[in-house]
Design an enzyme around this catalytic site. Structure first.
Site, mmCIF file in Angstrom:
data_model
loop_
_atom_site.group_PDB
_atom_site.id
_atom_site.type_symbol
_atom_site.label_atom_id
_atom_site.label_comp_id
_atom_site.label_asym_id
_atom_site.label_seq_id
_atom_site.Cartn_x
_atom_site.Cartn_y
_atom_site.Cartn_z
ATOM 1 N N HIS A 153 36.778 72.713 64.165
ATOM 2 C CA HIS A 153 36.410 73.893 65.268
ATOM 3 C C HIS A 153 36.485 73.426 66.518
ATOM 4 O O HIS A 153 36.759 72.311 66.931
ATOM 5 C CB HIS A 153 34.891 73.927 65.177
ATOM 6 C CG HIS A 153 34.437 74.223 63.575
ATOM 7 N ND1 HIS A 153 34.106 73.415 62.398
ATOM 8 C CD2 HIS A 153 34.251 75.527 63.012
ATOM 9 C CE1 HIS A 153 33.697 73.976 61.401
ATOM 10 N NE2 HIS A 153 33.880 75.143 61.679
ATOM 11 N N HIS A 185 30.072 71.177 70.306
ATOM 12 C CA HIS A 185 29.719 72.392 70.766
ATOM 13 C C HIS A 185 28.726 72.497 71.736
ATOM 14 O O HIS A 185 28.363 73.564 72.392
ATOM 15 C CB HIS A 185 29.082 73.138 69.526
ATOM 16 C CG HIS A 185 30.422 73.493 68.360
ATOM 17 N ND1 HIS A 185 31.617 74.001 68.755
ATOM 18 C CD2 HIS A 185 30.284 72.986 67.104
ATOM 19 C CE1 HIS A 185 32.141 73.838 67.376
ATOM 20 N NE2 HIS A 185 31.707 73.268 66.530
ATOM 21 N N ASP A 206 36.346 68.101 58.908
ATOM 22 C CA ASP A 206 36.233 69.454 58.119
ATOM 23 C C ASP A 206 37.708 70.225 58.059
ATOM 24 O O ASP A 206 37.603 71.293 57.727
ATOM 25 C CB ASP A 206 35.209 70.280 59.076
ATOM 26 C CG ASP A 206 35.080 70.198 60.451
ATOM 27 O OD1 ASP A 206 35.867 69.453 61.113
ATOM 28 O OD2 ASP A 206 33.969 70.752 60.883
ATOM 29 N N ASP A 234 38.767 67.678 65.160
ATOM 30 C CA ASP A 234 37.676 68.566 64.083
ATOM 31 C C ASP A 234 38.251 69.998 63.981
ATOM 32 O O ASP A 234 39.057 70.408 64.855
ATOM 33 C CB ASP A 234 36.017 68.811 65.018
ATOM 34 C CG ASP A 234 35.108 69.446 64.096
ATOM 35 O OD1 ASP A 234 34.276 68.698 63.661
ATOM 36 O OD2 ASP A 234 35.332 70.577 64.012
HETATM 37 C C1 6XA Z 1 28.119 77.712 62.029
HETATM 38 C C2 6XA Z 1 29.401 76.588 62.177
HETATM 39 C C3 6XA Z 1 29.277 75.829 62.819
HETATM 40 C C4 6XA Z 1 30.582 74.747 62.993
HETATM 41 C C5 6XA Z 1 30.064 73.378 63.090
HETATM 42 C C6 6XA Z 1 31.090 72.374 63.041
HETATM 43 N N1 6XA Z 1 28.284 78.676 61.072
HETATM 44 N N2 6XA Z 1 31.711 71.801 64.237
HETATM 45 O O1 6XA Z 1 31.425 71.710 62.130
HETATM 46 O O2 6XA Z 1 32.484 71.100 64.455
HETATM 47 ZN ZN ZN Z 2 33.681 71.266 62.909
#
Ligand code: 6XA
Ligand code: ZN
Length: 348
Positions: free
Chosen positions: A198, A160, A285, A196
């Site tokens: 996200h 991110h 995840d 991932d």
């Molecule tokens: C914040 C969520 C962040 C996602 C983190 C993650 N509430 N990114 O696993 O791949």
């Molecule tokens: Zn993630």
């Protein structure tokens, strides 16, 4: 397969995050790396090596110097105001606020550089973030030396973090730093496959206008999950990078069939791009019992992800990203790596 791991990850411990109307204990915690490492040792995946140190130029090759300076000094600036705890933003640079301003007080800069309320900077976060980037760099360096595949057990994660911003538990983009390292060592074309849950908004941001690094991501549709507002299918790259960005957003509740179909599409696109090496942003995840995920993959599906990635037949760096079902995390991550190794062996 070798693993690159450093205890320095323990220097980042989030005091908590804000989400869904409450401050909650951090999902991204040191135990995540511990359980993955324990599983690697349990199955004797391969040697576990400490990372080497690399010049900061390897980081500034993908991140703006003002972001790097900020991450290094943010907590000192925060403490100088007689504040305790970790540095969190109280506002964000949306709504037409100026993104060309990169200076000001620590709160001004937190507003400018941080994208969420889940990524606190403590007194030692920078040390941990740099240690994590060094793991990815060491893995990339081993690929240059001829290792067929290496696992960078990075923590904190990275995908991110963009050129000039950070968030989503990420400070430095480990996968992007590794990809750039490979480019700078004469590897002409690199593909980053982000599995991932996200969207890897930071990685997309770093390479969006470049044609030498292909980025493909399979993730939760940003219309319903983090990071929101980036990761849509119509984001295809720009300028020389036109066609070198592929987003495959999936709906709420997606299970293995749907996910595996997207992986086939992702891998077909990678083959067309014809890279010389692959970086996998490895988040698990997507798992059914993950506390912040709405996909429905099972433990038995993770070896199959590894098998499919091995069909590319390319030198591969696995870079750890997300995954928060801590009890099952080690098995799920190592399942991908073992699936990859088993398939790579039968291809020889
Ligand atoms: C914040 C969520 C962040 C996602 C983190 C993650 N509430 N990114 O696993 O791949
Ligand atoms: Zn993630």
């Amino acid at each position: 397969m070798r693993t690159i791991y450093s205890d320095r990850h323990r220097l980042h411990v989030s005091p908590g995050e804000f989400g869904f109307g409450a401050v909650v204990p951090a999902f991204e915690k040191p135990e995540r790396a511990d359980i993955i490492l324990a599983r690697i040792r349990e199955v004797s995946l391969g040697d576990v090596l400490s990372p080497d140190e690399f010049p900061l130029e390897c980081v500034s090759a993908v991140h703006a110097p003002f972001l790097i300076d900020f991450l290094q000094g943010a907590h000192a600036e925060w403490s100088a105001l007689n504040r305790s705890g970790a540095a969190y933003p109280i506002t964000w640079a949306g709504g037409g606020l100026r993104r060309d301003r990169t200076g000001g007080s620590v709160d001004t800069k937190l507003a400018r550089y941080c994208i969420d309320a889940a990524t606190p900077i403590t007194a030692t976060t920078w040390q941990a973030a740099l240690g994590s980037a060094n793991c990815a760099l060491t893995a990339a360096a081993r690929i240059v030396k001829g290792d067929p595949a290496v696992f960078a057990l990075c923590r904190p994660p990275g995908h991110h973090a963009g050129i000039d911003h950070y968030g989503g538990y990420c400070f430095l983009n480990n996968a992007a730093i590794a990809a750039q390292y490979l480019r700078d060592r004469g590897i002409q074309k690199v593909a980053i496959v982000d599995v991932d849950y996200h969207h890897g908004n930071g990685t997309q941001h770093i390479f969006y206008k470049r044609g030498d690094v292909f980025f493909v991501s399979i993730h939760a549709d940003p219309d319903f999950d983090y990071p929101f507002l980036l990761g849509y299918g119509d984001e295809k790259g720009a300028g020389p990078g036109e066609g070198a960005n592929l987003n495959l957003p999936l709906p709420d509740g997606a299970g293995w069939d749907r996910w595996a179909e997207a992986l086939q599409e992702a891998l077909a696109a990678v083959r067309r791009f014809a890279p010389e090496a692959v970086i996998v942003s490895l988040g698990v995840d997507t798992y059914r019992n993950d506390p912040i995920c709405r996909f429905k993959l099972d433990t038995e599906h993770y070896p199959r992800i590894g098998e499919q990635l091995a069909t590319l037949g390319l030198p591969t760096v696995f870079v750890m990203e997300g995954g928060y079902a801590v009890a099952e995390l080690g098995v799920n991550v190592v399942n991908v790596l073992q699936g990859f190794e088993a398939a790579a062996r039968t291809r020889q």
